[in-house]
Design an enzyme around this catalytic site. Structure first.
Site, PDB file in Angstrom:
ATOM      1  N   ALA A 147      -8.798   3.338   5.148  1.00 12.11           N
ATOM      2  CA  ALA A 147      -9.759   3.319   4.043  1.00 12.11           C
ATOM      3  C   ALA A 147     -10.376   4.712   3.965  1.00 12.11           C
ATOM      4  CB  ALA A 147     -10.829   2.258   4.273  1.00 12.11           C
ATOM      5  N   VAL A 148      -9.907   5.505   3.022  1.00 16.95           N
ATOM      6  CA  VAL A 148     -10.202   6.934   3.017  1.00 16.95           C
ATOM      7  C   VAL A 148     -11.580   7.297   2.473  1.00 16.95           C
ATOM      8  CG1 VAL A 148      -7.762   7.538   2.907  1.00 16.95           C
ATOM      9  CG2 VAL A 148      -9.084   7.376   0.784  1.00 16.95           C
ATOM     10  N   SER A 171      -6.198   3.837  -5.921  1.00 17.44           N
ATOM     11  CA  SER A 171      -5.626   4.642  -4.832  1.00 17.44           C
ATOM     12  C   SER A 171      -5.668   6.129  -5.158  1.00 17.44           C
ATOM     13  CB  SER A 171      -4.186   4.222  -4.535  1.00 17.44           C
ATOM     14  OG  SER A 171      -4.157   2.966  -3.907  1.00 17.44           O
ATOM     15  N   GLU A 208      -9.264   7.290  -4.713  1.00 13.83           N
ATOM     16  CA  GLU A 208      -9.653   7.283  -3.305  1.00 13.83           C
ATOM     17  C   GLU A 208      -9.004   8.440  -2.551  1.00 13.83           C
ATOM     18  OE1 GLU A 208     -10.194   2.454  -3.457  1.00 13.83           O
ATOM     19  OE2 GLU A 208      -8.394   3.288  -2.538  1.00 13.83           O
ATOM     20  N   GLN A 209      -7.722   8.657  -2.776  1.00 15.00           N
ATOM     21  CA  GLN A 209      -7.037   9.745  -2.080  1.00 15.00           C
ATOM     22  C   GLN A 209      -7.542  11.101  -2.558  1.00 15.00           C
ATOM     23  OE1 GLN A 209      -2.893   9.572  -1.170  1.00 15.00           O
ATOM     24  NE2 GLN A 209      -2.857   7.341  -1.052  1.00 15.00           N
ATOM     25  N   PHE A 232       0.992   3.346   7.080  1.00 16.24           N
ATOM     26  CA  PHE A 232      -0.301   3.629   7.701  1.00 16.24           C
ATOM     27  C   PHE A 232      -1.379   3.395   6.653  1.00 16.24           C
ATOM     28  CE2 PHE A 232      -3.717   6.730   8.590  1.00 16.24           C
ATOM     29  CZ  PHE A 232      -4.052   6.336   9.887  1.00 16.24           C
ATOM     30  N   HIS A 234       0.829  -1.203   0.000  1.00 18.44           N
ATOM     31  CA  HIS A 234       0.000   0.000   0.000  1.00 18.44           C
ATOM     32  C   HIS A 234       0.866   1.257   0.000  1.00 18.44           C
ATOM     33  CE1 HIS A 234      -3.255  -2.721   0.802  1.00 18.44           C
ATOM     34  NE2 HIS A 234      -4.082  -1.734   0.559  1.00 18.44           N
ATOM     35  N   PRO A 235       0.385   2.274  -0.690  1.00 14.50           N
ATOM     36  CA  PRO A 235       1.157   3.524  -0.753  1.00 14.50           C
ATOM     37  C   PRO A 235       1.000   4.336   0.529  1.00 14.50           C
ATOM     38  CG  PRO A 235      -0.926   3.814  -1.876  1.00 14.50           C
ATOM     39  CD  PRO A 235      -0.857   2.362  -1.460  1.00 14.50           C
TER      40      PRO A 235
END
Length: 164
Positions: A118-119, A80, A83-84, A115, A67-68
């Site tokens: 789930a954003v 990703s 989502e971000q 870290f 994961h980034p």
């Protein structure tokens, strides 16, 4: 894609369509396929989560490390990135970006994996607050929390792709 279409896929087709659900970890889709055909979208989500949970600790830590960092400027997967962006992590001020970078570095140094949060549905302030709370947890607790967050990410991504 409709669930009945999913249930017609062979193993290679399933991996081609769903191999990116778990960040850079197609093995999760490969393992989940063993539960096909799926009675419902929820059953498919459970198969993905079970595949992740039943894996060895070494596979789990590799999954977490795939994961980034949140708010990174590195190349992200399309999921990703979206989502971000949806959480506002693409519009951080210089000070916010510096804080996320500091927390990302400290968290990874302490725990050995990034870290994970789930954003979806969260704001950058909620994410930052969660980060500042969780950074004090011990590594075993964070390992479990990170896996739960990956499970949530899997759910969101499958809900986006599968119609019942």
């Amino acid at each position: 894609m409709k669930l009945n279409e999913v249930n017609t896929l062979d193993a290679a087709g399933f991996e081609r369509v769903f191999g990116d659900i778990a960040e850079h970890s197609p093995w999760v889709a490969q393992e989940a396929f063993a539960a096909a055909p799926f009675a419902s979208r929820d059953a498919m989500i459970k198969a993905f989560r079970r595949a992740m949970r039943d894996a060895s600790d070494a596979a789990k830590i590799t999954l977490l490390r795939a994961h980034p960092d949140l708010a990174t400027r590195a190349k992200l997967t399309e999921d990703s990135t979206n989502e971000q962006k949806g959480a506002g992590l693409d519009t951080l001020t210089a000070e916010e970006f510096a804080r996320f970078t500091e927390l990302n570095d400290s968290y990874k140094e302490k725990n050995g994996f990034p870290f994970i949060f789930a954003v979806r549905g969260a704001t950058k302030n909620q994410i930052l607050s969660g980060f500042e709370e969780r950074i004090h947890n011990d590594t075993d607790a964070e390992f479990e929390t990170a896996l739960e967050q990956v499970g949530r990410i899997i759910r969101f991504r499958l809900e986006d792709r599968i119609e019942e």
